[in-house]
Design a protein around this motif. Structure first.
Motif, PDB file in Angstrom:
ATOM      1  N   ILE A  98       0.876  -1.160   0.000  1.00  0.00           N
ATOM      2  CA  ILE A  98       0.000   0.000   0.000  1.00  0.00           C
ATOM      3  C   ILE A  98       0.913   1.210   0.000  1.00  0.00           C
ATOM      4  CG2 ILE A  98      -1.777   1.263   1.265  1.00  0.00           C
ATOM      5  CD1 ILE A  98      -2.421  -1.509   2.599  1.00  0.00           C
ATOM      6  N   VAL A 141       2.091   0.586   5.922  1.00  0.00           N
ATOM      7  CA  VAL A 141       1.483   1.594   5.045  1.00  0.00           C
ATOM      8  C   VAL A 141       2.522   2.593   4.546  1.00  0.00           C
ATOM      9  CG1 VAL A 141      -0.801   1.314   6.074  1.00  0.00           C
ATOM     10  CG2 VAL A 141       0.713   3.118   6.941  1.00  0.00           C
ATOM     11  N   THR A 192      -6.407  -4.816   5.430  1.00  0.00           N
ATOM     12  CA  THR A 192      -7.474  -4.936   4.433  1.00  0.00           C
ATOM     13  C   THR A 192      -8.471  -3.805   4.644  1.00  0.00           C
ATOM     14  OG1 THR A 192      -7.270  -7.263   4.995  1.00  0.00           O
ATOM     15  CG2 THR A 192      -8.835  -6.707   3.272  1.00  0.00           C
ATOM     16  N   TYR A 235      -7.837  -0.896   5.777  1.00  0.00           N
ATOM     17  CA  TYR A 235      -7.209   0.327   5.279  1.00  0.00           C
ATOM     18  C   TYR A 235      -7.307   0.430   3.755  1.00  0.00           C
ATOM     19  CZ  TYR A 235      -3.557   3.880   4.544  1.00  0.00           C
ATOM     20  OH  TYR A 235      -2.863   4.994   4.177  1.00  0.00           O
ATOM     21  N   SER A 236      -6.995  -0.657   3.051  1.00  0.00           N
ATOM     22  CA  SER A 236      -7.029  -0.551   1.592  1.00  0.00           C
ATOM     23  C   SER A 236      -8.470  -0.405   1.078  1.00  0.00           C
ATOM     24  CB  SER A 236      -6.304  -1.732   0.933  1.00  0.00           C
ATOM     25  OG  SER A 236      -6.940  -2.924   1.274  1.00  0.00           O
ATOM     26  N   ARG A 267     -10.023   2.921  -0.977  1.00  0.00           N
ATOM     27  CA  ARG A 267     -10.749   2.795  -2.238  1.00  0.00           C
ATOM     28  C   ARG A 267     -12.116   3.506  -2.146  1.00  0.00           C
ATOM     29  NH1 ARG A 267     -11.408  -3.046  -3.393  1.00  0.00           N
ATOM     30  NH2 ARG A 267      -9.331  -3.140  -2.495  1.00  0.00           N
TER      31      ARG A 267
END
Lengths: 409, 349
Positions: free
Chosen positions: B221, B261, B329, B331-332, B336
């Protein structure tokens, strides 16, 4: 009935006569070593032999007259076990191989030839790793070990023994054995308890040290460079001396050319600055700007001059088979001769390592360049029958450059 | 030179430590050492926990006998747990213990420790310390930094010049190797039934934390946006800012998350500054370690939601939390979602 005597039969007979009187010394802890032999040119290697008693070795050699004889640099609990793991490795000598095959020498353009067995492409000089035409690695070469090659190999061996093994690694000359490989180089054996148990990784570090691999000349992103004094230990001092030699030996314009330095007007001052700096410095001192750049370029050259060209595969292999000293090399008929450090300088393989010193014989020589053998000049010859000293005849026959020219009744 | 009992406690490789262990084992008997309420057993477990979470084991000075015996007992437990990653982690943490304590010792004492513990051949030449090259090679071979490569060292007469700090590092490395050799030795170990549950429990904890180290490569990320952080991380950041004494697992989670991150150790060290036991050097060391810059070179990632729940570090989050199993997960996904919302907003304008 007359029968033509084959090259191989002749060589075997001569080798046998040599081994009947053989008095080679055993290596250290000889009963812990594995031995291997090649009895004929096309035959398999006989491996995993061991000898409890050195007289058995003498008998074996006299009976079989092998073309090649090897022993393990390693010591094993079970040297004759057929499986490598079952041998139970205890330790190994530290060995170095200096072989002109792997060192560039300008004289090779005159006396070495190679041929690609795949596509037939061929050339003069040092054989390439792979064929430049078809990139096959099946390359056959015809090589000679001329006086210049001998000198280069000796120079490397002396550098290795004196500068590295004695000075830096602190081995005593009595622990170091120099052996003529029987062909184009030297094997240097160090038999010493400090090195015996070193693993492959540690031996790799020793190789990198001797070849100057992984040297860091300066810290990253630093503008100022710390320059070692001439008497610094290890590679620091070696580089300082190397740079001094380069800068002191050549004219400034030549230095600019060697080091690919464009600002030729400045070079003279910089060279003077570095030379006087080196002469006066007792401790590390600082170089900046253009002088720093010149230093770094000269240091790269100095490393090439000062490092030693050893074959890293031999030194890092802790289960290597290496030629047994005092036996014959089946590719040359010369003795794999053991010598003391002080004898190296005077050593001449075509005199001191000749096994068959007496007598002459007629042979049909296919091709040979001019060489000095037993202090006399011979050749060049091409496709002619010549009477030559027995030792030279053996050399030519063993290396497939001549055929025996007698008939036996 | 005479070593004290404290020295033996700090440096388990000394002959004095070995002697004390032998005497204590004879006097106390293995059953009392391994009884479930034994202080030694508790300290051993703590020592292993320190290795897992802090990458360094502390020196428990209140009872030196306990501290001295806790090392062989910890090794016994580690052998019983039989997890390669744990072997390495413990050895690494013990190495750090030795190194960070030894750098503050006098030179002569360090020389003594090396000769006593490892039978090294050492010489003093003025201010220089010289170590025989084969011993130098064995101890330095696993260190990848070019500084340690033999070719870059001053070698003369078979001896390598080293600084005091170098020597400490080499001794610590040799000690680490010795631990790994010991746990790898295939000998019978005696583990009484009553401590098997303890081993079981420890094993579970380790399984929860350690297996995460291998999946790192798959997660990358690059965007850094704290407003997309999951609630657990936000809570930990808040607590760190308040200067709360966070447990091992909380610090580990926070550090690994921020590193995952895209933050570098030097960018996040300030977050830990308010913690009561903050030590700049040690914290930096741990951060660089979990970032994979030093030591095992593995970049760790934070524990999963399930593990965080087990350790009471999950503040029962928001709706998105229900759909994910891992804080990264979360965070991503959140990134999005936020990007999508921005696009929609722009589209409306």
């Amino acid at each position: 009935m007359k029968k033509e005597l084959s090259n191989e039969d002749y060589v075997k007979r001569m080798f046998k006569s040599y081994y009947l009187k053989w008095r080679g010394e055993p290596p250290k802890e000889y009963d812990r070593r594995e031995y291997a032999f090649m009895l004929s040119k096309k035959g398999d290697m006989i491996r995993h032999k061991s000898f409890e008693d050195w007289d058995e070795m003498k008998e074996f050699l006299a009976k079989n007259a092998p073309l090649h004889a090897f022993y393990s640099s390693a010591y094993y609990l079970q040297p004759s076990a057929p499986d490598m793991d079952a041998k139970e490795w205890i330790g190994a000598d530290l060995i170095f191989d200096i072989d002109v095959d792997h060192i560039y020498t300008p004289c090779k353009e005159n006396h070495d030839k190679w041929l690609c067995l795949e596509c037939g492409f061929n050339g003069k000089g040092m054989a390439p790793e792979a064929c430049p035409s078809c990139s096959s690695k099946r390359i056959e070469s015809k090589t000679w070990f001329c006086e210049k090659c001998i000198d280069i190999a000796k120079e490397e061996a002396i550098k290795l023994v004196e500068d590295f093994l004695i000075n830096d690694f602190g081995f005593s000359p009595t622990e170091i054995e120099i052996v003529f490989s029987g062909r184009r180089g030297f094997h240097i054996h160090v038999e010493n308890d400090v090195v015996k148990e070193l693993d492959q990784r540690a031996r790799r570090e020793i190789v990198d040290y001797i070849k100057g691999i992984g040297l860091t000349l300066q810290e990253k992103k630093k503008r100022k460079l710390l320059v070692p004094p001439l008497n610094a230990y290890g590679w620091s001092g070696r580089i300082a001396k190397g740079v001094y030699e380069i800068l002191n030996f050549h004219e400034p314009q030549k230095i600019a050319e060697i080091l690919d330095f464009k600002k030729t007007s400045k070079i003279e001052n910089i060279v003077r600055q570095i030379l006087s700096g080196l002469e006066e410095a007792k401790d590390y001192w600082v170089l900046e700007g253009e002088a720093r750049r010149i230093w770094l370029k000269a240091a790269e050259k100095a490393i090439v001059n000062k490092r030693c060209e050893i074959d890293e595969r031999v030194t890092t292999d802790i289960k290597r088979l290496i030629r047994l000293p005092e036996t014959l090399h089946g590719g040359t008929g010369l003795i794999v001769l053991k010598m003391r450090t002080k004898d190296l300088e005077e050593f001449d393989p075509y005199k001191h390592a000749v096994a068959f010193k007496k007598g002459e014989i007629k042979v049909k020589i296919i091709e040979m360049p001019k060489i000095t053998f037993l202090d006399e000049e011979w050749g060049p010859y091409k496709d002619e029958v010549v009477e030559v000293p027995l030792g030279l005849a053996m050399y030519l026959i063993c290396s497939d450059n001549a055929v025996i020219n007698i008939e036996e009744g | 030179m005479i070593l004290s009992k404290l020295d033996a406690a700090i440096y388990p490789f000394t002959s004095l430590a070995a002697k004390i262990v032998e005497e204590l084992e004879a006097n106390l008997g293995i059953d009392s050492i391994l009884s479930s309420d034994s202080e030694i057993l508790h300290r051993s477990i703590e020592r292993i926990r320190e290795a897992i979470y802090s990458r360094i084991t502390s020196v428990y000075k209140k009872d030196l006998d306990v501290e001295i015996l806790s090392h062989p007992v910890a090794l016994l437990l580690i052998k019983a747990i039989n997890n390669t990653k744990l072997f390495n982690l413990y050895a690494e943490a013990e190495k750090n213990r030795v190194f960070f304590n030894m750098v503050n010792e006098e030179v002569d004492k360090i020389l003594f420790l090396a000769i006593d513990g490892f039978k090294w051949h050492l010489k003093k030449d003025g201010d220089n310390i010289l170590l025989r090259f084969d011993e130098y090679l064995r101890a330095s071979i696993s260190i990848l930094d070019p500084y340690w490569k033999l070719v870059n060292r001053k070698l003369r007469g078979g001896y390598v010049e080293v600084t005091k700090r170098d020597l400490c590092r080499l001794i610590a490395e040799a000690y680490r190797e010795r631990i790994i050799e010991k746990v790898n030795k295939r000998d019978e170990i005696y583990v009484p039934d009553r401590i098997k549950p303890i081993i079981e429990e420890l094993n579970k904890e380790i399984e929860a934390v350690l297996p995460k180290v291998e999946v790192t490569a798959s997660i990358s990320i690059s965007e850094y946006n704290p407003s997309a952080f999951p609630p657990c991380i936000l809570k930990l950041l808040e607590e760190a800012n308040e200067g709360k004494n966070l447990p091992h697992m909380a610090r580990f989670t926070l550090a690994t998350f921020l590193i995952s991150v895209g933050k570098r150790p030097e960018e996040i060290i300030d977050i830990f500054r308010k913690l009561p036991d903050f030590d700049e050097n040690k914290t930096m060391y741990h951060l660089r370690h979990v970032a994979g810059e030093i030591g095992s070179r593995i970049r760790y990632i934070p524990p999963s939601c399930a593990t965080l729940r087990t350790f009471n570090l999950c503040p029962s989050g928001d709706e998105l939390c229900l759909k994910v199993k891992h804080p990264l997960t979360y965070y991503s996904h959140k990134l999005r979602l936020m990007r999508k919302m921005r696009h929609e907003k722009r589209a409306k304008q």
